[in-house]
Design a protein around this motif. Structure first.
Motif, PDB file in Angstrom:
ATOM      1  N   GLN A  65      14.557 -14.626  -7.496  1.00 14.34           N
ATOM      2  CA  GLN A  65      13.213 -14.966  -7.017  1.00 14.34           C
ATOM      3  C   GLN A  65      12.491 -15.981  -7.888  1.00 14.34           C
ATOM      4  N   LYS A  66      12.804 -15.989  -9.194  1.00 16.21           N
ATOM      5  CA  LYS A  66      11.954 -16.743 -10.113  1.00 16.21           C
ATOM      6  C   LYS A  66      12.605 -17.947 -10.778  1.00 16.21           C
ATOM      7  N   PHE A 271       9.288 -18.850 -16.648  1.00 11.65           N
ATOM      8  CA  PHE A 271       8.697 -20.197 -16.637  1.00 11.65           C
ATOM      9  C   PHE A 271       9.522 -21.135 -17.516  1.00 11.65           C
TER      10      PHE A 271
ATOM     11  N   LEU B  16       1.575 -23.083 -18.086  1.00 11.74           N
ATOM     12  CA  LEU B  16       1.148 -22.122 -17.079  1.00 11.74           C
ATOM     13  C   LEU B  16       0.336 -21.060 -17.812  1.00 11.74           C
ATOM     14  N   ALA B  64       2.650 -18.437  -8.134  1.00 14.20           N
ATOM     15  CA  ALA B  64       2.972 -19.104  -9.409  1.00 14.20           C
ATOM     16  C   ALA B  64       4.412 -18.855  -9.823  1.00 14.20           C
ATOM     17  N   GLN B  65       4.917 -17.646  -9.565  1.00 13.93           N
ATOM     18  CA  GLN B  65       6.250 -17.278 -10.043  1.00 13.93           C
ATOM     19  C   GLN B  65       7.357 -17.594  -9.048  1.00 13.93           C
ATOM     20  N   LYS B  66       7.049 -17.583  -7.761  1.00 11.95           N
ATOM     21  CA  LYS B  66       8.115 -17.601  -6.764  1.00 11.95           C
ATOM     22  C   LYS B  66       8.178 -18.855  -5.887  1.00 11.95           C
TER      23      LYS B  66
END
Lengths: 294, 294
Positions: A65-66, A271, B16, B64-66
């Motif tokens: 997912q990330k 990130f 971020l 933001a993450q996916k």
């Protein structure tokens, strides 16, 4: 070896599917996500595969997912497999009591000590059983496999590669635990999984395996190991020990076989991983003979 | 209007960062994530901003993450702001009782009915307060703003744009709730937030606002509205109503002002959003006068 489909989503022209299956080696139901690029998803054309191993506290979902790796993998026609990070659903309470042993903390080893030795066989699962499950059920050509991972999963990618060097075309890692026998996480988990005889720990320690294979002249010299490590990673000092691998590489003059990059200011999370995911997919695609054509 | 830094990660050369701040309009502490590209993060150069509004059950983290939007935003030198989707931490139990009203279900409106009317002012928060907070604290040029969102957040992006057409250079949406007064989600939440007088609901309904502004000749004709909608989206029939917007566009001959794309087989989740995120970032970057130069 049959798969049960849990969920499926179209993703970058291909399919991201979650499956469960009964694992003989782990003696429980295991879950994984797999990304099949369009040519495999639609036409069942067999494609190469990159295993993406997750870290502590992860499941099969985090990397899928990330990390943002599927965009580039789709362009190469490369499958991605995201295994879960441990057995699940066992009947003893220790399995769920902590974040650094048990669930989500399989450390990609075969446990020899009770209560772990019945189910915690993640080394056999990732290196032997899962490839057979994929090959038997999906349009994946396991003769063209590569492996990467994050943190505990970077440790898994490197140690599994080192113990099976002809099974993978390439290896890379994001912020791997390089020196398990020295890492705080390793020194906590290894005696519980493997017992107090520290000599048994070395087969799950990347630095020790690099040293061993180099000394025995059994380290492949035709592949380049890619490692990215953030300098702002709070686990660098006590758990990752990148500097120990760099020291070994320098001492033995193996600079041509390693690309170890300190990434200024990056931390341990996704990130960081997503920032460099394309570089790793490129690295593996090159070794797998793939070109950006999709 | 001061910000409290919660966490910060380097990401695609920029930062971020998660911040909290006291919101005057929502009368609670609000949280958001912001991605600043390198030029803003390192040199405090003011950059344009794209607001990314989340859907039901989301927080400031999901998009933001996916979504994988920061990679492309970094190349353009574009900031991304990911607001939370509702007020939090209020003292009445209804706020946390369901997924379709209360927490994570702000619907980007100003509630007029108790108990919601004290805190649930997400319309004022996103359109007025948050831009001022960003402008006062971060190297963001709010005179160059664009807006997008997913599902409930797509509804938010479109309705906020339509009520403030000169405040944004462009608008887009992933699987937006287009017809709130007809959607199951809308027909449940709107009476509770706004009361039983359905005439008050129309100002938070994209289709109704498009119709109103077109009839009044107050719909901007110099921008193109980009909407992506998966055909495999289980919410399409009862909650999203893409076909109603297409019918309006055809009837009024507005094809040049809309790009509404049905994406074959895609569902409602982030595996869909991430597939088309770059297209949306490109759409907004073009309107903001940005080029791929970073």
């Amino acid at each position: 070896m049959t798969l049960t489909l849990v969920s499926q989503s179209k993703h970058f022209g291909g399919l991201l599917t979650k499956y469960t299956h009964v694992s003989a080696v782990n003696q429980c139901t295991m879950t994984f996500n797999v990304f099949l690029p369009k040519t495999a998803a639609e036409h069942q054309t067999k494609v190469p595969v990159l295993y993406c191993l997750g870290g502590l506290t992860s499941t099969e979902d985090n990397f899928a997912q990330k990390a943002g790796a599927a965009s580039r993998a789709a362009q190469y026609g490369l499958a991605l497999v995201f295994p879960d990070t441990s057995p699940r659903g066992v009947d003893f309470a220790e399995a769920g009591a902590r974040e650094d042993i048990g669930y989500s903390a399989g450390f990609y080893l075969n446990a020899t000590q009770a209560p772990w030795n019945k189910n915690w066989k993640m080394y056999d699962y990732i290196s032997k059983e899962l490839p057979q499950v994929l090959s038997a059920n999906l349009p994946i050509d396991i003769s063209r496999s590569s492996i990467t991972g994050h943190s505990m999963g970077g440790h898994g990618a490197l140690t599994i590669f080192l113990k099976n060097q002809t099974a993978y075309k390439s290896v890379s890692a994001f912020a791997p635990i390089l020196h398990m026998t020295k890492a705080n996480w390793g020194r906590f988990a290894l005696p519980k999984y493997l017992g107090d005889d520290e000599s048994t720990w070395k087969e799950y320690d990347s630095i020790e395996l690099f040293k061993l294979h180099h000394a025995q002249k059994t380290l492949r010299t035709d592949i380049n190991v890619l490692i990215d490590q953030g300098t702002g990673d709070k686990f660098l000092k006590d758990n990752l020990h990148t500097e120990d691998l760099i020291e070994f590489v320098k001492k033995e003059g193996l600079e041509n076989q390693f690309t170890i990059r300190y990434q200024d200011g990056y931390d341990h999370g996704y990130f960081f991983i997503s920032t460099f995911a394309n570089d790793h997919v490129d690295h593996h695609a090159k070794a797998l003979g793939l070109t950006l054509s999709h």
